[in-house]
Design a protein around this motif. Structure first.
Motif, PDB file in Angstrom:
ATOM      1  N   GLN A  42      41.264  12.662  24.904  1.00 18.38           N
ATOM      2  CA  GLN A  42      40.050  13.032  25.634  1.00 18.38           C
ATOM      3  C   GLN A  42      38.866  13.216  24.696  1.00 18.38           C
ATOM      4  N   ASN A  43      39.132  13.625  23.467  1.00 13.45           N
ATOM      5  CA  ASN A  43      38.062  13.704  22.469  1.00 13.45           C
ATOM      6  C   ASN A  43      37.512  12.305  22.178  1.00 13.45           C
ATOM      7  N   LEU A  44      38.412  11.323  22.175  1.00 13.42           N
ATOM      8  CA  LEU A  44      37.994   9.926  21.990  1.00 13.42           C
ATOM      9  C   LEU A  44      37.122   9.476  23.158  1.00 13.42           C
ATOM     10  N   PHE A  52      39.735  16.223  17.239  1.00 13.12           N
ATOM     11  CA  PHE A  52      40.139  17.329  18.104  1.00 13.12           C
ATOM     12  C   PHE A  52      38.948  18.210  18.470  1.00 13.12           C
ATOM     13  N   ASN A  53      38.036  18.364  17.509  1.00  9.77           N
ATOM     14  CA  ASN A  53      36.860  19.215  17.695  1.00  9.77           C
ATOM     15  C   ASN A  53      35.592  18.392  17.544  1.00  9.77           C
ATOM     16  N   VAL A 409      44.896  20.666  13.520  1.00 13.62           N
ATOM     17  CA  VAL A 409      43.676  20.210  14.196  1.00 13.62           C
ATOM     18  C   VAL A 409      42.410  20.578  13.444  1.00 13.62           C
ATOM     19  N   ASP A 410      42.560  21.262  12.297  1.00 12.63           N
ATOM     20  CA  ASP A 410      41.400  21.669  11.505  1.00 12.63           C
ATOM     21  C   ASP A 410      41.797  21.715  10.029  1.00 12.63           C
TER      22      ASP A 410
END
Length: 496
Positions: A42-44, A52-53, A409-410
């Motif tokens: 969904q980030n794409l 991711f963020n 994710v970070d």
């Protein structure tokens, strides 16, 4: 006419098995990591970036191919409605994969049909199909490679499938390597098209990671290795193995450090395999491939302290294949053998998985998802950050930018781990100042309590015990019998 009808029997088994397993959708048991992949997809969609963020690139998902598949399902069905169609798709692919596997190791159509159904309702097969992970696609691709590449000898399959398999998961190099070695030993020849496929697969995966993310392997591998890396003595390694081996070969996790049930299954699998390969059958070629792969994959991952159970789903299934073949092909008292297997193993496994799915689905969907939904309503600014673990349900349903403890994710938290492993959590809080903290612990107790009391307030407590109720008394008994989840405390930054 009879041949056509017999040919369709395994296909009917595929349809029936898929429909039967769709009942597990009602449990809402979806793996935490699936929501990481779906958020990346969904980030794409939202930012045009695999991340991711926002617009920060990061390989937060272990699988690239599944990210793109999830992206397509989001486009077709929408963010609100894609999950069930995708889970059904995964289940169909896995079951077709089991059909191809049946074609490789069995001749009788009725044996194939029974094989497909019994394989399909084993705990790892249910989890592969329903939990939302990439293993449904992966199992399908691997069986396509074996059936069309090595049985039907389609050269284009030997070239294309390794690319797709490696782009799904880079650790499938183990599977491709075992297949390559067994093929050379068995056929005494080199399939150059397969070598080309392997080279292309590795090149595509590594090149994609390097040119898009600036790294050779997925960030998920780097992050887990960094945080979970421990230096054990030989004695500690032995103890670690004894404590954990029973979780994998036995298809279910039992408490305690000794699991005799697992040993019985393991020995029976070995005996059935030895019995079958002593027969002069062409299928031994594939039995060697899948059985050696099952052992090698499990031993490699156990040796690396990889305890996430999804790593072992496919090996568990493949190692059990000789048992089903042995039972189905008994010429004397076959019904007794098959009935005993079903009554004393398959049905208890199915019952266990059903209870596990209901309880865990409650703990994940009805409990952990609630935290994300609460934050989604409470915090309208989706650019705010939350520090938490794990990075599945809560980030997905809250929509907040997220920092996970592991660094999946970070990446910035990985720097803190390298600098000061013992204090990386509090250092991240001080340096990044996320608006929300979600912790298993009471942060107002301990050595850093004063800092937390000064800068944060307790917003809400989330407790597992509050989600063990149901109007359905049977469900409530299952929830209480096997409570699933972790107590959390949610903190909000105090405005200065």
């Amino acid at each position: 006419m009879a041949e056509t009808k017999n040919f369709k029997i395994p296909m009917y088994a595929v349809a029936f098995t898929v429909i039967f397993k769709l009942l597990f959708l009602l449990t809402h048991y979806i793996q935490e990591d699936a929501f990481i992949t779906w958020r990346v997809a969904q980030n794409l969609m939202d930012y045009g970036v695999i991340g991711f963020n926002g617009n920060t690139k990061i390989s937060a998902s272990t699988t690239h191919l599944y990210v793109f598949v999830s992206y397509l399902f989001n486009l077709i069905f929408g963010k609100e409605n894609f999950i069930e169609p995708l889970l059904i798709f995964n289940s169909i692919l896995f079951t077709i994969g089991s059909l191809l596997l049946a074609h490789l190791v069995l001749k009788n159509p009725w044996h194939k049909a029974i094989f497909i159904f019994l394989i399909g309702i084993l705990p790892p097969a249910i989890k592969i199909s329903i939990l939302g992970m990439e293993y449904g696609i992966l199992f399908f691709l691997e069986m396509v490679l074996l059936y069309y590449g090595f049985k039907k000898e389609k050269k284009w399959v030997l070239i294309v499938l390794p690319v797709l398999i490696l782009f799904t998961r880079i650790d499938t190099l183990i599977f491709l390597g075992i297949v390559f070695l067994v093929d050379i030993i068995w056929t005494k020849k080199i399939r150059w098209s397969y070598i080309l496929g392997g080279i292309l697969g590795i090149s595509v995966s590594v090149a994609f990671n390097w040119f898009y993310f600036g790294e050779f392997v997925n960030n998920t591998i780097i992050a887990k290795k960094l945080l979970y890396d421990h230096h054990f003595t030989f004695a500690q390694n032995i103890q670690y193995f004894v404590l954990n081996y029973g979780n994998f070969w036995g298809m279910l996790k039992l408490p305690g450090d000794f699991n005799p049930f697992t040993i019985i299954i393991l020995i029976f699998e070995l005996l059935c395999f030895i019995y079958l390969i002593r027969q002069k059958e062409k299928r031994n070629y594939f039995l060697w491939m899948i059985f050696i792969f099952g052992w090698v994959k499990q031993l490699i991952f156990l040796s690396q302290k990889s305890l996430f159970d999804w790593y072992y789903w496919v090996p568990q299934i493949l190692l059990f294949v000789p048992v089903l073949i042995f039972v189905l092909e008994q010429k004397v008292k076959r019904n007794l053998w098959l009935g005993s297997l079903i009554v004393f193993y398959i049905v208890p496994m199915l019952a266990f998985q059903t209870i596990h799915s209901i309880a865990t689905g409650n703990g994940e969907w009805n409990y952990r998802r609630t935290i994300g939904l609460f934050l989604n309503t409470y915090e309208k600014d989706k650019n705010q950050w939350i520090l938490l673990e794990p990075a599945g349900y809560v980030p997905y349903f809250s929509g907040l930018k997220s920092i996970d403890e592991v660094g999946l994710v970070d990446k910035q938290i990985q720097t803190e781990i390298i600098k000061d492993r013992k204090n990386y959590w509090i250092n991240t809080v001080k340096n990044r100042k996320p608006k929300y903290l979600l912790s298993y612990n009471n942060l107002f107790e301990g050595k850093d309590a004063e800092y937390y009391k000064t800068h944060y307030k307790l917003l809400k407590e989330f407790r597992v015990k509050d989600h063990l109720k149901s109007d359905n008394k049977i469900l409530e008994k299952i929830y209480i019998l096997k409570p699933s989840g972790t107590d959390y405390n949610l903190y909000e930054k105090i405005r200065n």
